[in-house]
Design an enzyme around this catalytic site. Structure first.
Site, PDB file in Angstrom:
ATOM      1  N   TYR A 150       0.852  -1.187   0.000  1.00  0.00           N
ATOM      2  CA  TYR A 150       0.000   0.000   0.000  1.00  0.00           C
ATOM      3  C   TYR A 150       0.885   1.232   0.000  1.00  0.00           C
ATOM      4  CZ  TYR A 150      -3.534   3.356   1.678  1.00  0.00           C
ATOM      5  OH  TYR A 150      -4.390   4.421   1.826  1.00  0.00           O
ATOM      6  N   ASP A 245       9.314   2.746   0.069  1.00  0.00           N
ATOM      7  CA  ASP A 245       8.248   3.411   0.814  1.00  0.00           C
ATOM      8  C   ASP A 245       8.442   3.016   2.278  1.00  0.00           C
ATOM      9  OD1 ASP A 245       6.016   4.267   2.097  1.00  0.00           O
ATOM     10  OD2 ASP A 245       4.579   3.418   0.675  1.00  0.00           O
ATOM     11  N   LYS A 273       4.270   8.741   9.352  1.00  0.00           N
ATOM     12  CA  LYS A 273       4.050   8.139  10.671  1.00  0.00           C
ATOM     13  C   LYS A 273       5.030   8.627  11.753  1.00  0.00           C
ATOM     14  CE  LYS A 273       1.845   4.111   8.537  1.00  0.00           C
ATOM     15  NZ  LYS A 273       0.432   4.108   8.843  1.00  0.00           N
TER      16      LYS A 273
END
Ligand code: PLP
Length: 434
Positions: A150, A245, A273
């Protein structure tokens, strides 16, 4: 043995019922709606350290950690104090701010591939921007991503993970034009041969490969030995870029992320995050010659009203300072090993097929014989068993991600006693309710 508490969730149910009339599905992000584990979602009221409390007053040991950012534990007093100071100076400048320099320098010092960085507001934004940059730098339009990985919800990354449909580049969601995803090629994670074939079939057309170096969005799937190194070699052979990523793995599995952990240096990296310490943030960075193409230094446009926001920068700086303390990652590793190995041991003792593992403070397990090397393997898990397990753990005061296809996270606030209690709960649930 821990007694099963019959969870009282009256307030959660009332609030969620009202929320469903106000917001699609009652939530601001889909997984929160508990669709894949069934039952009504819990509505939360406050967090502290390793714990989270719901609106009915139930306390849970939290292994979601706001989906990763809470690596120092929720509401860390030093982060909160720094935020109070920053608040007094204002919530947004919309102009250059010294705190951006400080966090940028910390990111550049920590992440081997990053010589220059741009701050954005989410991981999705970081991945969208990096894709534009990959295409601009190489002059090519196609990109390879991996099934089950994702990279946020931008159109071009929403490509079905099912193999036949995936290779046709069909969109995963209504509203995503085929023309947008037709340049998104997919391969199974851990399958270098599939990547080689895609490069052969699309000679000089592929801008690069984007990968979660450790998959966390199809459950926890580590890279096989040589996989990341192989991606590095293949992309270099074809004049394409390699993008890690690290929105999830950055500052989580090592201070310098997966690239430090595995010693493979990509061309570009996305972050999010942890670097926002619980506030909305994202970032992308890489070699200076590539990053210099970003506006206003170069012509690749990307902007943001709240980007580099002083509160997000402050929480990020303080969080990274805390992570720099000696022993951080050793502590997370030891604790998470105890949890991940304990879970598998209990599943074995109680006769449930299970497979899983951990890297530092990131873990996962599947109700699945394993090995789980890619999304197809992950999908073989017993999802209804996971749903029952999830509910049982909630009733024993443990909050796990409400999906089999999400990694879990520990924090510096979790203690050995927390893990012991969690394992005791898992044993009780595995014996009695699944
Ligand atoms: C690896 C990865 N990339 C990108 C994203 C998107 O980040 P955000 O939810 O901040 O948009 C996520 C979110 O979970 C992620 O795990």
């Amino acid at each position: 043995m821990i007694a099963t508490t019959q969870l009282k969730t009256t307030n959660s149910e009332e609030i969620f019922a009202a929320a469903q009339k106000l917001m699609p599905g009652g939530v601001s992000s889909p997984v929160r709606a508990f669709k894949s584990v069934g039952g009504k979602p819990i509505v939360f009221d406050r967090v502290l350290g390793a714990y989270i409390w719901d609106v009915d007053g139930n306390q849970y040991t939290d292994y979601v950690g706001s989906w990763g950012p809470a690596i120092c534990g929720h509401t860390h007093p030093e982060v909160i104090a720094a935020l109070h100071d920053a608040l007094n100076k204002g919530t947004s400048f919309g102009a250059p701010c010294y705190l951006e320099n400080v966090l940028a320098q910390m990111v550049i010092d920590a992440v081997p591939s990053i010589e220059m960085v741009r701050f954005v507001n989410s991981g999705t934004e970081a991945c969208m921007a990096v894709l534009r940059l990959m295409r601009a730098f190489t002059g090519r339009e196609k990109v390879i991503k991996f099934e089950g990985c994702y990279h946020g919800h931008a159109d071009m990354f929403l490509v079905k993970a099912g193999s036949g449909i995936a290779t046709l580049g069909l969109p995963d969601s209504p509203g995503v034009p085929k023309s947008v995803t037709s340049n998104t090629l997919t391969a199974p994670f851990n399958d270098l041969e599939a990547v080689r074939v895609l490069f052969e079939q699309n000679r000089d057309e592929i801008a690069g490969v984007i990968v979660e170096p450790v998959v966390g969005n199809a459950g926890f799937i580590p890279p096989a030995a040589g996989f990341l190194e192989g991606l590095r070699t293949i992309t270099q052979q074809h004049g394409a870029l390699l993008v890690f990523d690290e929105v999830m793995t950055g500052f989580r599995i090592a201070y310098g992320g997966a690239q430090e952990k595995f010693g493979v240096i990509p061309d570009l990296t996305t972050l999010g995050k942890v670097i926002g310490g619980g506030l909305p943030v994202g970032a992308y960075g890489g070699r200076q010659e590539i990053m210099s193409m970003v506006a206003p230094a170069g012509s690749v446009y990307q902007a943001g009203t709240l980007s580099g926001n002083p509160l997000a920068m402050t929480a990020g700086i303080k969080t990274l300072e805390l992570l720099q303390q000696p022993g951080t990652y050793e502590y997370l590793d030891g604790l998470t090993k105890q949890l991940a190995e304990g879970m598998l041991e209990i599943a074995k003792e109680t006769g449930h097929a299970a497979w899983g593992g951990h890297i530092s403070g990131m873990f996962g397990f599947f109700f699945n014989q394993g090995p789980v090397r890619n999304y197809e393997d992950a999908k073989k898990s017993d999802l209804s068993k996971f749903a029952r397990f999830h509910r049982g753990m909630l009733e024993h005061g443990v909050y796990l991600a409400p999906s089999q296809f999400e990694a879990g996270f520990t924090s510096l606030a979790h203690t050995k006693a927390d893990i012991d209690r969690t394992l005791e709960a898992a044993r009780a649930v595995c014996f009695s309710s699944i």
